[in-house]
Design an enzyme around this catalytic site. Structure first.
Site, PDB file in Angstrom:
ATOM      1  N   ASN A 159       0.606  -1.351   0.057  1.00 45.29           N
ATOM      2  CA  ASN A 159       0.041  -0.010   0.083  1.00 45.29           C
ATOM      3  C   ASN A 159       0.756   1.392  -0.005  1.00 45.29           C
ATOM      4  O   ASN A 159       0.483   2.204  -0.551  1.00 45.29           O
ATOM      5  CB  ASN A 159      -1.074   0.099   1.061  1.00 45.29           C
ATOM      6  CG  ASN A 159      -0.411  -0.279   2.414  1.00 45.29           C
ATOM      7  OD1 ASN A 159       0.844  -0.527   2.878  1.00 45.29           O
ATOM      8  ND2 ASN A 159      -0.965   0.127   3.403  1.00 45.29           N
ATOM      9  N   GLU A 256       4.753  -4.445  11.994  1.00 44.72           N
ATOM     10  CA  GLU A 256       3.670  -3.503  11.625  1.00 44.72           C
ATOM     11  C   GLU A 256       2.583  -4.159  10.845  1.00 44.72           C
ATOM     12  O   GLU A 256       2.613  -4.580  10.043  1.00 44.72           O
ATOM     13  CB  GLU A 256       4.169  -2.342  10.886  1.00 44.72           C
ATOM     14  CG  GLU A 256       5.422  -1.802  11.439  1.00 44.72           C
ATOM     15  CD  GLU A 256       4.880  -0.685  12.561  1.00 44.72           C
ATOM     16  OE1 GLU A 256       3.821  -0.373  12.783  1.00 44.72           O
ATOM     17  OE2 GLU A 256       5.770   0.067  13.132  1.00 44.72           O
ATOM     18  N   CYS A 290      -3.624   0.700   6.969  1.00 47.45           N
ATOM     19  CA  CYS A 290      -3.484  -0.322   7.885  1.00 47.45           C
ATOM     20  C   CYS A 290      -3.987   0.278   9.195  1.00 47.45           C
ATOM     21  O   CYS A 290      -4.878  -0.008  10.041  1.00 47.45           O
ATOM     22  CB  CYS A 290      -2.121  -0.755   8.451  1.00 47.45           C
ATOM     23  SG  CYS A 290      -1.032   0.821   8.536  1.00 47.45           S
ATOM     24  N   GLU A 470       7.988   2.383  14.313  1.00 43.03           N
ATOM     25  CA  GLU A 470       8.617   3.017  13.397  1.00 43.03           C
ATOM     26  C   GLU A 470       8.462   4.580  13.495  1.00 43.03           C
ATOM     27  O   GLU A 470       7.416   5.126  14.098  1.00 43.03           O
ATOM     28  CB  GLU A 470       8.060   2.556  11.848  1.00 43.03           C
ATOM     29  CG  GLU A 470       8.466   1.275  11.659  1.00 43.03           C
ATOM     30  CD  GLU A 470       8.185   0.691  10.289  1.00 43.03           C
ATOM     31  OE1 GLU A 470       7.084   1.026   9.912  1.00 43.03           O
ATOM     32  OE2 GLU A 470       9.228  -0.058   9.922  1.00 43.03           O
TER      33      GLU A 470
HETATM   34  N1  LIG Z   1       1.210  -1.523  10.492  1.00 39.30           N
HETATM   35  C1  LIG Z   1       1.439  -0.960   9.406  1.00 39.30           C
HETATM   36  O1  LIG Z   1       2.306  -0.182   9.379  1.00 39.30           O
HETATM   37  C2  LIG Z   1       0.938  -1.461   8.041  1.00 39.30           C
HETATM   38  C3  LIG Z   1       1.459  -0.942   6.830  1.00 39.30           C
HETATM   39  C4  LIG Z   1       0.701  -1.450   5.809  1.00 39.30           C
HETATM   40  C5  LIG Z   1       0.323  -2.342   5.684  1.00 39.30           C
HETATM   41  N2  LIG Z   1      -0.169  -3.056   6.857  1.00 39.30           N
HETATM   42  C6  LIG Z   1      -0.887  -4.488   6.734  1.00 39.30           C
HETATM   43  O2  LIG Z   1      -0.538  -5.098   5.661  1.00 39.30           O
HETATM   44  C7  LIG Z   1      -1.405  -5.926   5.172  1.00 39.30           C
HETATM   45  C8  LIG Z   1      -1.567  -5.791   3.827  1.00 39.30           C
HETATM   46  O3  LIG Z   1      -0.539  -6.012   3.022  1.00 39.30           O
HETATM   47  P1  LIG Z   1      -0.079  -7.474   2.320  1.00 39.30           P
HETATM   48  O4  LIG Z   1      -1.413  -7.953   1.708  1.00 39.30           O
HETATM   49  O5  LIG Z   1       1.168  -7.144   1.421  1.00 39.30           O
HETATM   50  O6  LIG Z   1       0.310  -8.238   3.507  1.00 39.30           O
HETATM   51  P2  LIG Z   1       0.995  -9.737   3.307  1.00 39.30           P
HETATM   52  O7  LIG Z   1       1.082 -10.183   5.002  1.00 39.30           O
HETATM   53  O8  LIG Z   1       0.388 -10.539   2.723  1.00 39.30           O
HETATM   54  O9  LIG Z   1       2.493  -9.374   2.859  1.00 39.30           O
HETATM   55  C9  LIG Z   1       3.449  -8.600   3.103  1.00 39.30           C
HETATM   56  C10 LIG Z   1       4.740  -9.019   2.953  1.00 39.30           C
HETATM   57  O10 LIG Z   1       5.118 -10.209   3.546  1.00 39.30           O
HETATM   58  C11 LIG Z   1       5.558 -11.174   2.585  1.00 39.30           C
HETATM   59  N3  LIG Z   1       5.417 -12.489   2.676  1.00 39.30           N
HETATM   60  C12 LIG Z   1       4.204 -13.220   2.755  1.00 39.30           C
HETATM   61  N4  LIG Z   1       4.429 -14.518   3.481  1.00 39.30           N
HETATM   62  C13 LIG Z   1       5.450 -14.342   3.814  1.00 39.30           C
HETATM   63  C14 LIG Z   1       6.386 -15.452   4.671  1.00 39.30           C
HETATM   64  N5  LIG Z   1       5.771 -16.477   4.934  1.00 39.30           N
HETATM   65  N6  LIG Z   1       7.554 -15.088   5.163  1.00 39.30           N
HETATM   66  C15 LIG Z   1       8.147 -13.799   4.657  1.00 39.30           C
HETATM   67  N7  LIG Z   1       7.454 -13.084   4.065  1.00 39.30           N
HETATM   68  C16 LIG Z   1       6.083 -13.257   3.565  1.00 39.30           C
HETATM   69  C17 LIG Z   1       4.828 -10.603   1.319  1.00 39.30           C
HETATM   70  O11 LIG Z   1       5.607 -11.077  -0.134  1.00 39.30           O
HETATM   71  C18 LIG Z   1       5.007  -9.256   1.444  1.00 39.30           C
HETATM   72  O12 LIG Z   1       6.173  -8.723   0.966  1.00 39.30           O
HETATM   73  C19 LIG Z   1      -2.859  -5.464   5.792  1.00 39.30           C
HETATM   74  O13 LIG Z   1      -3.089  -6.395   6.962  1.00 39.30           O
HETATM   75  C20 LIG Z   1      -2.139  -4.017   6.321  1.00 39.30           C
HETATM   76  O14 LIG Z   1      -3.008  -3.624   7.533  1.00 39.30           O
HETATM   77  C21 LIG Z   1       0.270  -2.626   8.145  1.00 39.30           C
HETATM   78  C1  LIG Z   2       0.690   7.363   5.913  1.00 43.43           C
HETATM   79  N1  LIG Z   2      -0.517   6.694   6.694  1.00 43.43           N
HETATM   80  C2  LIG Z   2      -1.586   7.125   5.967  1.00 43.43           C
HETATM   81  C3  LIG Z   2      -0.479   7.142   8.097  1.00 43.43           C
HETATM   82  C4  LIG Z   2      -0.162   5.410   6.680  1.00 43.43           C
HETATM   83  C5  LIG Z   2       0.796   4.656   7.193  1.00 43.43           C
HETATM   84  C6  LIG Z   2       0.915   3.253   6.771  1.00 43.43           C
HETATM   85  C7  LIG Z   2      -0.156   2.179   6.772  1.00 43.43           C
HETATM   86  O1  LIG Z   2      -0.550   1.577   5.968  1.00 43.43           O
END
Ligand SMILES: NC(=O)c1ccc[n+]([C@@H]2O[C@H](COP(=O)([O-])OP(=O)(O)OC[C@H]3O[C@@H](n4cnc5c(N)ncnc54)[C@H](O)[C@@H]3O)[C@@H](O)[C@H]2O)c1
Ligand SMILES: C[N+](C)(C)CCCC=O
Length: 496
Positions: A159, A256, A290, A470
């Site tokens: 994202n 995260e 997220c 972070e």
């Molecule tokens: N808290 C935060 O800062 C934050 C920010 C952005 C997105 N997110 C979360 O991320 C999710 C969406 O992102 P997504 O669909 O890419 O998530 P995802 O967990 O499917 O993938 C994230 C990353 O992990 C890798 N990955 C997948 N399986 C793995 C494994 N077994 N071992 C190591 N790496 C692996 C993927 O290739 C990708 O690069 C949502 O739940 C969102 O809330 C959190």
């Molecule tokens: C920049 N925002 C909008 C705070 C998002 C942080 C990363 C979450 O997905």
């Protein structure tokens, strides 16, 4: 790279090792990378295997020896130069991000601004990272040194591809670490540009490497014996797997993860700001954020007025070609994800929620966009706390509105979730505002705003939304370790 929607092809290799773009040594399966705005394939990227992952880690290890010996001020200068280059190339990088992610160019530019600000911020801290001096009896003393960890792995979600890489590499590099970064296979393009910029700015070759691939590549990285730390952004289920792998090597992790955050609107709030806040909390990046405040709790007294205004403004959001200046909502990341979001809306209706607006597919007039992944932003009314749309992270443009009557009740309901990433409150009552955020079990809370991201403020979750931070000074703790040195100034008093 040409920059109009529907015209781009990516031909250069997208792995980056030892200061150059490379084809992976053992690239296996090819991942198709889509342009969300059109549904076209931008390129096919080979997933890196164990050998390529090892080469990237070795390259980082070699660069670490040089970088970790440089002074904080020397690292600061290089990072400032990287920030400057990003600022200079802001539009080009933002365009790449929009083409690969589908978000509006307007937002992508903000993401790139947040990215260079992050590098600038940590450059500023690099020169002042220090330990303590502690006096001991008899003139003896101790001191602490803040030391880097070594080769850190960054694994990103799709994202905020460029921004996530900066949020991880900024503090990591400032502390003297090297990094191997793996972006999501859906958004592999912009991070390689960051790697080039670091090299151009003067980091030792190999300090920041990029390996492309999915789960298997990520696993090779996490399991590599020379990796000292893993910083992961992604979903809760993957976070659990990362933690298991890290446990086997006693590696520290930053997680995260996802969220289902509450946004609480009290009846004394400035309505105009509260409505704007609710839109900011739900519809940035097509709702794929997220920390979004997707459970919007509204005090019953203002439910109708608030809802009417939110629906009116949601209907006015300009959807379409993300590279057009006036577009405010682009395309979702891919077809399966769009279908998943649609599935949540269908289930919400079956469970009794009312679609107050949007939720349906959107087909732009422009023929080149007809296979893009668009939907109209959705507001759901008549929601109940036990509905799936209120409990689960949808990660799309879907806001659920829930009425409440008392402060005590809303705090309890807001906290009744396994997640704890963020939360927000709108009120003019300053005491109530602070009381409510103090009671929220969430790592990032907003008062009278939502989803702003100053890099000076730590960001991260409680509960299943992860741990570690972070941004802000706090991130330094997660990319460095403390060595204590005890110095004897007298003779050894032996007990033997
Ligand atoms: N808290 C935060 O800062 C934050 C920010 C952005 C997105 N997110 C979360 O991320 C999710 C969406 O992102 P997504 O669909 O890419 O998530 P995802 O967990 O499917 O993938 C994230 C990353 O992990 C890798 N990955 C997948 N399986 C793995 C494994 N077994 N071992 C190591 N790496 C692996 C993927 O290739 C990708 O690069 C949502 O739940 C969102 O809330 C959190
Ligand atoms: C920049 N925002 C909008 C705070 C998002 C942080 C990363 C979450 O997905």
């Amino acid at each position: 790279m040409s920059s109009a929607t529907g015209t781009v092809t990516v031909q250069q290799p997208l792995n980056y090792r030892a200061g150059a773009r490379v084809q992976p040594a053992d690239g296996g399966q090819l991942e198709e990378v889509f342009e969300p705005a059109t549904g076209r394939v931008l390129c096919k990227v080979p997933c890196s295997g164990e050998k390529e992952v090892d080469l990237a880690v070795q390259s980082a290890k070699a660069a670490f020896k040089i970088w970790s010996q440089m002074s904080g001020m020397e690292r600061c200068r290089v990072m400032l130069e990287a920030a400057r280059i990003i600022r200079e190339q802001r539009d080009e990088i933002a365009t790449m991000e929009t083409i690969n992610n589908g978000k509006s160019i307007f937002e992508a530019r903000v993401d790139i601004d947040v990215s260079w600000q992050c590098l600038e911020y940590y450059a500023g801290l690099a020169g002042s990272l220090a330990g303590e001096h502690i006096q001991l009896p008899g003139g003896s003393f101790g001191y602490t040194r803040r030391e880097p960890l070594g080769v850190c792995v960054g694994i990103g979600a799709w994202n905020y591809p460029f921004q996530i890489a900066c949020w991880k590499s900024g503090p990591a590099l400032a502390c003297g670490n090297a990094m191997v970064f793996k972006p999501s296979p859906f958004t592999p393009i912009s991070v390689v540009r960051l790697a080039e910029i670091f090299t151009e700015a003067g980091v030792p070759k190999g300090l920041f490497n990029v390996v492309q691939g999915g789960a298997a590549t990520g696993q090779f990285l996490c399991q590599h014996p020379d990796v000292a730390k893993i910083s992961f952004t992604g979903s809760v289920p993957t976070g659990m797997k990362i933690m298991e792998m890290a446990a086997k090597g006693i590696k520290p992790v930053t997680l995260e993860l996802g969220g289902k955050s509450p946004l609480i609107i009290f009846s004394d709030a400035d309505l105009e700001n509260a409505v704007k806040g609710a839109l900011m909390a739900n519809f940035l990046t097509q709702g794929e954020v997220c920390c979004n405040g997707t459970r919007v709790f509204v005090e019953r007294k203002i439910l109708d007025t608030f809802t009417k205004e939110v629906v009116k403004r949601t209907q006015k959001i300009k959807i379409g070609d993300p590279l057009l200046e006036d577009t405010r909502m682009g395309a979702l990341i891919n077809r399966p994800h769009l279908n998943r979001v649609q599935g949540f809306i269908k289930q919400a209706k079956e469970q009794g929620a009312e679609v107050l607006c949007g939720g349906d597919l959107y087909v732009p007039d422009d023929p080149k966009l007809k296979n893009g992944y668009y939907m109209r932003p959705c507001v759901l009314g008549n929601c109940k706390d036990d509905m799936t749309c209120v409990k689960e992270e949808i990660f799309g443009p879907v806001m659920a509105i829930l009425p409440f009557d008392t402060e005590e009740e809303v705090v309890e309901r807001a906290n009744a979730t396994k997640f704890g990433l963020a939360g927000g409150v709108f009120t003019r009552d300053i005491q109530k505002a602070h009381r409510v955020v103090a009671a929220l079990k969430a790592g990032m809370c907003f008062i009278n705003n939502y989803n702003v991201s100053p890099v000076e403020l730590p960001f991260g979750g409680y509960k299943c939304s992860g741990f570690g931070r972070e941004n802000g000074r706090a991130a330094i703790e997660y990319y460095s370790q403390l060595k204590t040195v005890c110095v004897e100034m007298g003779d050894v008093e032996s007990v033997f």
